[in-house]
Design a protein around this motif. Structure first.
Motif, PDB file in Angstrom:
ATOM      1  N   GLY A 312       0.782  -1.236   0.000  1.00  0.00           N
ATOM      2  CA  GLY A 312       0.000   0.000   0.000  1.00  0.00           C
ATOM      3  C   GLY A 312       0.810   1.279   0.000  1.00  0.00           C
ATOM      4  N   VAL A 313       2.135   1.170   0.047  1.00  0.00           N
ATOM      5  CA  VAL A 313       2.984   2.371   0.072  1.00  0.00           C
ATOM      6  C   VAL A 313       3.347   2.740  -1.361  1.00  0.00           C
ATOM      7  CG1 VAL A 313       5.168   3.364   0.833  1.00  0.00           C
ATOM      8  CG2 VAL A 313       3.871   1.869   2.373  1.00  0.00           C
ATOM      9  N   LEU A 314       2.838   3.897  -1.824  1.00  0.00           N
ATOM     10  CA  LEU A 314       3.074   4.349  -3.192  1.00  0.00           C
ATOM     11  C   LEU A 314       3.641   5.766  -3.259  1.00  0.00           C
ATOM     12  CD1 LEU A 314      -0.285   3.148  -4.837  1.00  0.00           C
ATOM     13  CD2 LEU A 314       1.945   2.049  -5.009  1.00  0.00           C
ATOM     14  N   SER A 315       3.420   6.558  -2.227  1.00  0.00           N
ATOM     15  CA  SER A 315       3.760   7.982  -2.283  1.00  0.00           C
ATOM     16  C   SER A 315       4.943   8.315  -1.383  1.00  0.00           C
ATOM     17  CB  SER A 315       2.551   8.820  -1.856  1.00  0.00           C
ATOM     18  OG  SER A 315       2.903  10.176  -1.698  1.00  0.00           O
ATOM     19  N   ARG A 316       5.979   8.878  -1.979  1.00  0.00           N
ATOM     20  CA  ARG A 316       7.108   9.366  -1.178  1.00  0.00           C
ATOM     21  C   ARG A 316       6.662  10.518  -0.279  1.00  0.00           C
ATOM     22  NH1 ARG A 316      11.977  10.642  -4.761  1.00  0.00           N
ATOM     23  NH2 ARG A 316      10.381  11.920  -5.762  1.00  0.00           N
ATOM     24  N   LYS A 317       5.893  11.444  -0.853  1.00  0.00           N
ATOM     25  CA  LYS A 317       5.479  12.646  -0.124  1.00  0.00           C
ATOM     26  C   LYS A 317       4.560  12.339   1.056  1.00  0.00           C
ATOM     27  CE  LYS A 317       2.296  15.183  -2.019  1.00  0.00           C
ATOM     28  NZ  LYS A 317       1.613  16.108  -2.950  1.00  0.00           N
ATOM     29  N   LYS A 318       3.550  11.511   0.824  1.00  0.00           N
ATOM     30  CA  LYS A 318       2.510  11.308   1.825  1.00  0.00           C
ATOM     31  C   LYS A 318       2.740  10.109   2.723  1.00  0.00           C
ATOM     32  CE  LYS A 318      -2.494  11.659   2.286  1.00  0.00           C
ATOM     33  NZ  LYS A 318      -3.754  11.972   1.585  1.00  0.00           N
ATOM     34  N   GLN A 319       3.548   9.127   2.260  1.00  0.00           N
ATOM     35  CA  GLN A 319       3.732   7.908   3.044  1.00  0.00           C
ATOM     36  C   GLN A 319       5.177   7.663   3.464  1.00  0.00           C
ATOM     37  OE1 GLN A 319       1.688   5.627  -0.124  1.00  0.00           O
ATOM     38  NE2 GLN A 319       0.371   4.807   1.483  1.00  0.00           N
ATOM     39  N   MET A 320       6.110   7.701   2.515  1.00  0.00           N
ATOM     40  CA  MET A 320       7.490   7.358   2.850  1.00  0.00           C
ATOM     41  C   MET A 320       8.131   8.386   3.784  1.00  0.00           C
ATOM     42  SD  MET A 320       8.861   6.018  -0.848  1.00  0.00           S
ATOM     43  CE  MET A 320       7.971   4.764  -1.780  1.00  0.00           C
ATOM     44  N   ILE A 321       8.110   9.640   3.392  1.00  0.00           N
ATOM     45  CA  ILE A 321       8.817  10.663   4.181  1.00  0.00           C
ATOM     46  C   ILE A 321       8.226  10.829   5.570  1.00  0.00           C
ATOM     47  CG2 ILE A 321       9.508  13.086   4.284  1.00  0.00           C
ATOM     48  CD1 ILE A 321      11.066  11.240   2.304  1.00  0.00           C
ATOM     49  N   PRO A 322       6.882  10.925   5.734  1.00  0.00           N
ATOM     50  CA  PRO A 322       6.357  11.012   7.100  1.00  0.00           C
ATOM     51  C   PRO A 322       6.776   9.842   7.981  1.00  0.00           C
ATOM     52  CG  PRO A 322       4.662  11.649   5.537  1.00  0.00           C
ATOM     53  CD  PRO A 322       5.815  11.112   4.725  1.00  0.00           C
ATOM     54  N   ALA A 323       6.755   8.626   7.424  1.00  0.00           N
ATOM     55  CA  ALA A 323       7.166   7.459   8.202  1.00  0.00           C
ATOM     56  C   ALA A 323       8.651   7.517   8.540  1.00  0.00           C
ATOM     57  CB  ALA A 323       6.850   6.180   7.435  1.00  0.00           C
ATOM     58  N   LEU A 324       9.461   7.925   7.572  1.00  0.00           N
ATOM     59  CA  LEU A 324      10.907   8.017   7.810  1.00  0.00           C
ATOM     60  C   LEU A 324      11.243   9.111   8.816  1.00  0.00           C
ATOM     61  CD1 LEU A 324      12.118   7.529   4.126  1.00  0.00           C
ATOM     62  CD2 LEU A 324      12.568   5.964   6.030  1.00  0.00           C
ATOM     63  N   GLU A 325      10.493  10.209   8.792  1.00  0.00           N
ATOM     64  CA  GLU A 325      10.721  11.282   9.770  1.00  0.00           C
ATOM     65  C   GLU A 325      10.469  10.779  11.184  1.00  0.00           C
ATOM     66  OE1 GLU A 325       9.780  15.349   7.217  1.00  0.00           O
ATOM     67  OE2 GLU A 325       8.118  14.271   8.168  1.00  0.00           O
ATOM     68  N   VAL A 326       9.374  10.045  11.370  1.00  0.00           N
ATOM     69  CA  VAL A 326       9.070   9.484  12.692  1.00  0.00           C
ATOM     70  C   VAL A 326      10.110   8.434  13.071  1.00  0.00           C
ATOM     71  CG1 VAL A 326       7.404   8.132  14.015  1.00  0.00           C
ATOM     72  CG2 VAL A 326       6.596   9.955  12.503  1.00  0.00           C
TER      73      VAL A 326
END
Length: 336
Positions: A312-326
């Motif tokens: 379900g992870v497709l978006s760098r902006k909305k999914q990858m980066i927020p998760a990586l920031e946390v």
């Protein structure tokens, strides 16, 4: 009504002020994608309607999808941006991240920014026009602006707007897609005289044509620099309908990531293969630290081959980066 009146007032006042200036330079981010290139060309069209002379440029080579879009719409490729001087009037689309822009961007006379990303640290000395909206594409924002200004996009301009929406939404699969984006795409398809589904499928097919690229070019094809946990790193993605073709080059991709991180003095390069049709991403690890960060961020385990599937992870902006920031903020002992 207020937003419409404000946009009309803004367009009138700035066109009067800028009529005495030299041609404005319009561009998107480094490592340009379809939305960045299309938005620059469309914004030049809008500025022209406001009696502001402008020209679109690119900050890198085109990817296969963008090349297909421009060729199919019979639109000339914007020239590469050369050196700018402090007196240059510039307008920016599809980014506000200084790491994705010319090195001296803060010294330029920035007229405006049209973007759909979060605020990312760009500063300048003078007030400017800002239009940030939570839509999937700058193409959607520019179409909304055109509607507010009473402008009807030409066939080519509509095609560029539509292409930006379809590219950034992955044919409406990305979680960044809104109902407004879908409505606008339908309207723009009619204006461009394009079948939206067929155009999206052709773009996806073009996106998958990667055989002629080196592994370093693949890692750098769609990449952005972020500061995560106080460390600078690249987060690279490849969106494709043929993920197995890329994963067959895993060993070389891992080596390329390590070489790029070392050459650029980065903490790491994180590389994700986005499987568009199966709506998932596959992380390809090139280091122990990258593995640890992704495991902490997405609560997954990277396997012995250095791979991790992110459903379900497709978006760098909305999914990858927020998760990586946390994940970076909570990384045990901090990133080292």
């Amino acid at each position: 009504m207020f937003a419409l009146g404000f946009l009309l007032l803004m367009a009138t006042s700035t066109s009067t002020i800028l009529s005495a200036y030299a041609e404005m330079t319009v561009f998107g981010h480094k490592v340009p994608d379809t939305d960045a290139i299309s938005a620059a060309l469309v914004y030049v069209w809008e500025l022209g309607s406001r009696n502001i002379s402008a020209k679109a440029y690119r900050l890198g080579e085109l990817n296969p999808e963008t090349s297909y879009v421009l060729e199919s719409l019979q639109v000339a490729v914007p020239p590469l941006l050369g050196d700018l001087n402090p007196e240059s009037q510039v307008a920016i689309v599809d980014t506000n991240n200084p790491d994705e822009l010319p090195i001296n961007i803060s010294k330029m006379k920035i007229h405006s920014i049209v973007d759909h990303h979060k605020l990312n640290g760009l500063s300048n000395a003078e007030p400017l026009e800002l239009d940030f909206r939570p839509l999937c594409s700058v193409g959607s924002i520019l179409y909304a602006r055109a509607k507010a200004l009473g402008l009807t996009p030409t066939k080519q301009i509509a095609g560029l707007m539509l292409s930006g929406i379809l590219s950034d939404s992955l044919g409406f699969r990305s979680p960044t897609t809104t109902d407004i984006d879908k409505i606008y795409a339908t309207e723009l398809g009619e204006l461009a005289e394009l079948d939206v589904h067929d155009h999206a499928e052709n773009m996806l097919e073009a996106k998958a044509q990667l055989d002629d690229y080196s592994v370093e070019e693949l890692v750098m094809m769609d990449t952005k620099i972020f500061r995560l946990g106080g460390k600078m790193m690249r987060v690279s993605v490849i969106e494709t309908t043929k993920p197995l073709d890329l994963l067959a080059k895993k060993a070389a991709l891992v080596e390329a990531q390590s070489d790029i991180a070392k050459k650029e003095g980065l903490w790491d390069v994180l590389f994700f293969v986005v499987d568009i049709l199966n709506e998932k991403s596959i992380f390809v690890s090139s280091s122990v630290t990258a593995t640890q960060l992704v495991e902490a961020s997405f609560k997954v385990q990277v396997d012995s081959e250095g791979l991790a599937v992110l459903p379900g992870v497709l978006s760098r902006k909305k999914q990858m980066i927020p998760a990586l920031e946390v994940g970076a903020a909570n990384f045990g002992g901090g990133l080292v």
